[in-house]
Design a protein around this motif. Structure first.
Motif, PDB file in Angstrom:
ATOM      1  N   ARG A 174      10.738 -12.399  19.585  1.00  0.00           N
ATOM      2  CA  ARG A 174      11.310 -13.816  19.327  1.00  0.00           C
ATOM      3  C   ARG A 174      11.926 -14.296  20.908  1.00  0.00           C
ATOM      4  O   ARG A 174      12.840 -13.656  21.237  1.00  0.00           O
ATOM      5  CB  ARG A 174      12.248 -14.115  18.069  1.00  0.00           C
ATOM      6  CG  ARG A 174      12.747 -15.327  17.935  1.00  0.00           C
ATOM      7  CD  ARG A 174      13.417 -15.330  16.594  1.00  0.00           C
ATOM      8  NE  ARG A 174      14.380 -16.351  16.409  1.00  0.00           N
ATOM      9  CZ  ARG A 174      13.980 -17.616  15.862  1.00  0.00           C
ATOM     10  NH1 ARG A 174      12.683 -17.709  15.341  1.00  0.00           N
ATOM     11  NH2 ARG A 174      14.823 -18.394  15.782  1.00  0.00           N
ATOM     12  N   VAL A 217      13.769 -17.020  23.376  1.00  0.00           N
ATOM     13  CA  VAL A 217      14.745 -17.831  23.078  1.00  0.00           C
ATOM     14  C   VAL A 217      14.883 -18.524  24.537  1.00  0.00           C
ATOM     15  O   VAL A 217      14.875 -17.713  25.507  1.00  0.00           O
ATOM     16  CB  VAL A 217      16.092 -17.294  22.658  1.00  0.00           C
ATOM     17  CG1 VAL A 217      17.075 -18.383  22.731  1.00  0.00           C
ATOM     18  CG2 VAL A 217      15.973 -16.744  21.324  1.00  0.00           C
ATOM     19  N   ALA A 246      22.950 -17.756  22.194  1.00  0.00           N
ATOM     20  CA  ALA A 246      21.534 -18.106  22.399  1.00  0.00           C
ATOM     21  C   ALA A 246      20.933 -16.793  22.304  1.00  0.00           C
ATOM     22  O   ALA A 246      19.590 -16.645  21.567  1.00  0.00           O
ATOM     23  CB  ALA A 246      21.133 -18.772  23.653  1.00  0.00           C
ATOM     24  N   ARG A 247      21.263 -15.688  22.880  1.00  0.00           N
ATOM     25  CA  ARG A 247      20.589 -14.300  23.093  1.00  0.00           C
ATOM     26  C   ARG A 247      20.463 -13.635  21.439  1.00  0.00           C
ATOM     27  O   ARG A 247      19.597 -13.314  21.192  1.00  0.00           O
ATOM     28  CB  ARG A 247      21.401 -13.570  23.929  1.00  0.00           C
ATOM     29  CG  ARG A 247      20.640 -11.992  24.016  1.00  0.00           C
ATOM     30  CD  ARG A 247      19.099 -12.063  24.483  1.00  0.00           C
ATOM     31  NE  ARG A 247      18.895 -10.964  24.965  1.00  0.00           N
ATOM     32  CZ  ARG A 247      18.308 -10.188  23.938  1.00  0.00           C
ATOM     33  NH1 ARG A 247      18.156 -10.050  22.742  1.00  0.00           N
ATOM     34  NH2 ARG A 247      17.952  -8.799  24.499  1.00  0.00           N
ATOM     35  N   MET A 300      19.994 -15.095  18.878  1.00  0.00           N
ATOM     36  CA  MET A 300      18.807 -15.871  18.046  1.00  0.00           C
ATOM     37  C   MET A 300      17.636 -15.339  18.211  1.00  0.00           C
ATOM     38  O   MET A 300      16.487 -15.717  17.723  1.00  0.00           O
ATOM     39  CB  MET A 300      19.060 -17.347  18.369  1.00  0.00           C
ATOM     40  CG  MET A 300      20.223 -17.917  18.007  1.00  0.00           C
ATOM     41  SD  MET A 300      20.160 -19.489  18.138  1.00  0.00           S
ATOM     42  CE  MET A 300      21.809 -20.077  18.026  1.00  0.00           C
ATOM     43  N   GLY A 301      17.415 -14.361  19.253  1.00  0.00           N
ATOM     44  CA  GLY A 301      16.130 -13.752  19.261  1.00  0.00           C
ATOM     45  C   GLY A 301      16.266 -12.455  20.125  1.00  0.00           C
ATOM     46  O   GLY A 301      17.304 -11.861  20.195  1.00  0.00           O
ATOM     47  N   LEU A 344      16.034 -13.632  26.053  1.00  0.00           N
ATOM     48  CA  LEU A 344      16.600 -15.072  26.533  1.00  0.00           C
ATOM     49  C   LEU A 344      16.087 -15.257  27.818  1.00  0.00           C
ATOM     50  O   LEU A 344      16.493 -14.602  28.854  1.00  0.00           O
ATOM     51  CB  LEU A 344      18.140 -14.875  26.443  1.00  0.00           C
ATOM     52  CG  LEU A 344      18.796 -16.264  26.958  1.00  0.00           C
ATOM     53  CD1 LEU A 344      18.588 -16.928  26.116  1.00  0.00           C
ATOM     54  CD2 LEU A 344      20.235 -16.021  27.047  1.00  0.00           C
ATOM     55  N   PRO A 401       8.363 -20.577  24.202  1.00  0.00           N
ATOM     56  CA  PRO A 401       9.806 -20.018  23.269  1.00  0.00           C
ATOM     57  C   PRO A 401       9.455 -20.425  21.852  1.00  0.00           C
ATOM     58  O   PRO A 401       8.667 -21.187  21.537  1.00  0.00           O
ATOM     59  CB  PRO A 401      10.786 -20.843  23.712  1.00  0.00           C
ATOM     60  CG  PRO A 401      10.396 -22.075  24.241  1.00  0.00           C
ATOM     61  CD  PRO A 401       8.948 -21.765  24.833  1.00  0.00           C
ATOM     62  N   VAL A 459      12.183 -20.607  20.055  1.00  0.00           N
ATOM     63  CA  VAL A 459      13.503 -21.382  19.874  1.00  0.00           C
ATOM     64  C   VAL A 459      13.901 -21.817  21.046  1.00  0.00           C
ATOM     65  O   VAL A 459      14.100 -21.087  22.164  1.00  0.00           O
ATOM     66  CB  VAL A 459      14.401 -20.823  19.012  1.00  0.00           C
ATOM     67  CG1 VAL A 459      15.028 -19.565  19.544  1.00  0.00           C
ATOM     68  CG2 VAL A 459      15.754 -21.824  18.564  1.00  0.00           C
ATOM     69  N   VAL A 491      17.696 -23.243  22.434  1.00  0.00           N
ATOM     70  CA  VAL A 491      19.054 -23.451  21.801  1.00  0.00           C
ATOM     71  C   VAL A 491      19.876 -24.123  22.790  1.00  0.00           C
ATOM     72  O   VAL A 491      19.951 -23.978  24.167  1.00  0.00           O
ATOM     73  CB  VAL A 491      19.676 -22.155  21.952  1.00  0.00           C
ATOM     74  CG1 VAL A 491      21.232 -22.401  21.157  1.00  0.00           C
ATOM     75  CG2 VAL A 491      19.118 -20.984  20.910  1.00  0.00           C
ATOM     76  N   CYS A 509       8.227 -25.146  18.474  1.00  0.00           N
ATOM     77  CA  CYS A 509       9.470 -24.067  18.669  1.00  0.00           C
ATOM     78  C   CYS A 509      10.385 -24.903  17.928  1.00  0.00           C
ATOM     79  O   CYS A 509      10.431 -26.109  17.737  1.00  0.00           O
ATOM     80  CB  CYS A 509       9.664 -23.841  19.906  1.00  0.00           C
ATOM     81  SG  CYS A 509      10.462 -25.099  21.201  1.00  0.00           S
TER      82      CYS A 509
END
Length: 142
Positions: free
Chosen positions: A2, A4, A24-25, A27-28, A31, A84, A86, A88, A111
């Motif tokens: 994933r 981000v 943010a990191r 979340m996946g 980054l 990406p 996502v 953020v 995304c």
């Protein structure tokens, strides 16, 4: 995996920046950070620190796997390149999540768009704003 993306100006780094990038990191798995070029910053004062130095400082932070400068002409160039899962946004960034999601869809970029939480100061004189850092420098040194 994933992927981000976080993006911002990141002028005069402070704990709020680190909070945003750490969240943010989380979340996946990877980054990528896009650092805005000075010439593209139109919603606030131009950065004090130069583009490459801001990018280098962001790249040196633990949560960040890759940092790059934004494109001077097309916001979507690095987004397409990174692909990406996502994006953020920082808690106080001026972007609207729904508008950004619609723009991404129009560009054929699939995304999610999420927003990071705010970080509250942990002690009385902690500064979580580049503008406030500059104000304090001016108060104490000018």
């Amino acid at each position: 995996m994933r992927r981000v993306v976080a993006q911002g100006t990141f002028d005069l780094l402070h704990p709020g920046h680190l909070h945003y990038l750490s969240e943010a990191r989380s979340m996946g798995d990877e980054l990528h950070v896009i650092v805005s070029r000075s010439e593209n910053v139109t919603h606030k004062e131009k950065p004090v620190v130069g583009d490459r130095q801001r990018r280098d400082m962001i790249a040196a932070l633990d949560p960040v796997d890759e940092a790059r400068l934004g494109d001077t002409e097309d916001f979507f160039v690095p987004i397409r390149d990174i692909d990406p899962d996502v994006i953020v946004l920082g808690h106080d960034q001026h972007h609207d999540e729904d508008t950004l999601a619609a723009m991404l869809a129009d560009e054929g970029i699939d995304c999610e768009v999420a927003r990071a939480s705010a970080r509250e100061p942990r002690y009385d004189d902690e500064i979580l704003s580049t503008g406030r850092i500059i104000d304090r420098v001016c108060e104490r040194r000018c």
